[in-house]
Scaffold this active site. Sequence first.
Site, mmCIF file in Angstrom:
data_model
loop_
_atom_site.group_PDB
_atom_site.id
_atom_site.type_symbol
_atom_site.label_atom_id
_atom_site.label_comp_id
_atom_site.label_asym_id
_atom_site.label_seq_id
_atom_site.Cartn_x
_atom_site.Cartn_y
_atom_site.Cartn_z
ATOM 1 N N ASP A 209 0.817 -1.206 0.000
ATOM 2 C CA ASP A 209 0.000 0.000 0.000
ATOM 3 C C ASP A 209 0.861 1.270 0.000
ATOM 4 O OD1 ASP A 209 -2.892 0.903 0.556
ATOM 5 O OD2 ASP A 209 -1.820 1.965 2.142
ATOM 6 N N GLU A 260 12.664 -13.671 -2.090
ATOM 7 C CA GLU A 260 13.382 -14.662 -2.889
ATOM 8 C C GLU A 260 14.041 -15.736 -2.032
ATOM 9 O OE1 GLU A 260 15.776 -12.343 -5.564
ATOM 10 O OE2 GLU A 260 14.075 -12.085 -6.934
HETATM 11 C C1 GLC Z 1 -4.373 2.885 -0.542
HETATM 12 C C2 GLC Z 1 -5.580 2.019 -0.294
HETATM 13 C C3 GLC Z 1 -6.687 2.899 0.185
HETATM 14 C C4 GLC Z 1 -6.269 3.537 1.483
HETATM 15 C C5 GLC Z 1 -4.967 4.304 1.317
HETATM 16 C C6 GLC Z 1 -4.370 4.631 2.632
HETATM 17 O O1 GLC Z 1 -4.574 3.773 -1.577
HETATM 18 O O2 GLC Z 1 -5.904 1.318 -1.448
HETATM 19 O O3 GLC Z 1 -7.890 2.200 0.341
HETATM 20 O O4 GLC Z 1 -7.261 4.419 1.933
HETATM 21 O O5 GLC Z 1 -4.000 3.543 0.627
HETATM 22 O O6 GLC Z 1 -3.901 3.477 3.271
#
Ligand code: GLC
Length: 543
Positions: A209, A260
């Site tokens: 993320d 890996e």
């Molecule tokens: C990413 C996720 C989103 C979230 C953001 C903050 O974009 O997909 O849903 O709100 O990160 O974590």
Amino acid sequence: MPLHEAVSGSEWWRSGVIYQVYPRSFADSNADGMGDLVGITSKLEHLDDLGVDAIWLSPFYPSPQKDAGYDVSNYMDVDPVFGSLADFDRMLEKAHELGLRVMIDLVPNHTSDQHPWFQEALSSEPESAERSFYHFRDGRGETGEIPPNNWLSLFGGPAWTRAEDGQWFLHLFDSSQPDLNWENRLVREAFEDILRFWLDRGVDGFRVDQPHAMGKQAGLPDHPYVETAGAGFIEGEPDPPMWFQDSVHEIFRSWRKILESYAGECAMCGEAYVLPLTKMAKWVRPDEFHQTFNFRFLDSPWEKDSLVDAINESFRAFDEVRAPSTWVLNNHDTIRHVSRFGGNYGRATASDGIGPNNPQPDNKLGLAKAKAATLFMLGLPGAAYLYQGEELGLPEHTTIEPKHRQDPTFFRTNGVRVGRDGARVPLPWVKGGSTNGFTEAQDAWLPQPNSYAGLSRDQQQHDLSTLAMYTQALKIRSELRLGEGSFDWISNTDLLTYQNGSTLVIHNFGTSSVELPAGEVLLSSAPLKGAKLPANASCWISI
Ligand code: GLC
């Protein structure tokens, strides 16, 4: 030489189809109105039938759920609302029995404010080791009442919130999601342990993320063009101090090494919102991410020139570093493609959602375009991502009442941006009742729109359904190994056509039906009229 040459017989992630499961909205097993891991396990056969290679689960970790689980308070457990670690292990086992790989979400840019690291930071002195897990700073102005810099939150409002003792902490998202300080060696070590924790349990990789937010320029200088870019950036302008900092690459390299060191082609996909793609290519060099989401493609309106540019740029940029391009039309942050293509909603509004006061989409036209877009996408070589519910042709829920809203974007902008809830509505499995088989509770955590009843999975067990088209497309894609195939444009007229191996993939961007070239029609997104392809339809032809 074709624009992209075939890469056959290589690692699964170069060509696989990965299905995003949004746990809260997939299936509820314990009648609390919220999806859970046991619910996912009970429905995995459907995903196997659909023909995907892997699933990616959005976060299921302990969390106050201020941002639907992207605010993690413990990275090594399961939130009781979703089940337990034992439920996770069972889910993983079942997925593996079915031959499905499982990727999980890693949220490294920020934690929840309820994470013990942050709680300890709050109760510690300024300049303490505990505070250096995050970005704490004194404010400006006589009494420190002005935030340390001009940065804004992506969810609206300032990116700084003041702690009780007067220092400010940084959050590029909600104030409940403080940003971690990745210059701190202890943060890096903690995440290496988290990766190993899940790899030891048997996961096949991670979706990472907001990796482009992790590095911050030393000194945290002002965003130089905040007036025009807000919290974001503008392609072609210098990088703002919170995006795409070079310091992050070393971190990804260390993660790649860890992956890996495990058997089984573990992979990581970065949710790297980095543009142009020539810059993104640096993120998928052979010792960094295996792949990144292709936001250039996702952001493109369904218009010929823009689509052609996005595809050309993708192959050129990713082939240069021998990384697969990915293709994606939907996720939990974006207006569902049925509704997005059924109206005039560009990227600017994609994560703002569509509310009752916005112009409403034409979901009938949108569905025709969305099915065609999917067919066009699934013929492309590379890896592809699907988001739960798109195989049913679900539209965005555009009339959710304010009392049901959950997305922090809605609250941080006083409802001006309705946010992403409309794309996150629970799935309809079996027509009937208030949630069409999603839960045995009276209500689900978000209500479904009326149109979902007729789109329930049990209503789509016939050849002409959207579900049947997706299933057929994945079957043919796998049989013909299109994911490993080659790519070249054949015609750039109203009938936009490319060739992958011996398959032609055609979309009719015109306004009337057009005669198809000779060959055997393998699949089409709409019934053909004789040998003619209707407007807004795509088909695959074997030549
Ligand atoms: C990413 C996720 C989103 C979230 C953001 C903050 O974009 O997909 O849903 O709100 O990160 O974590």
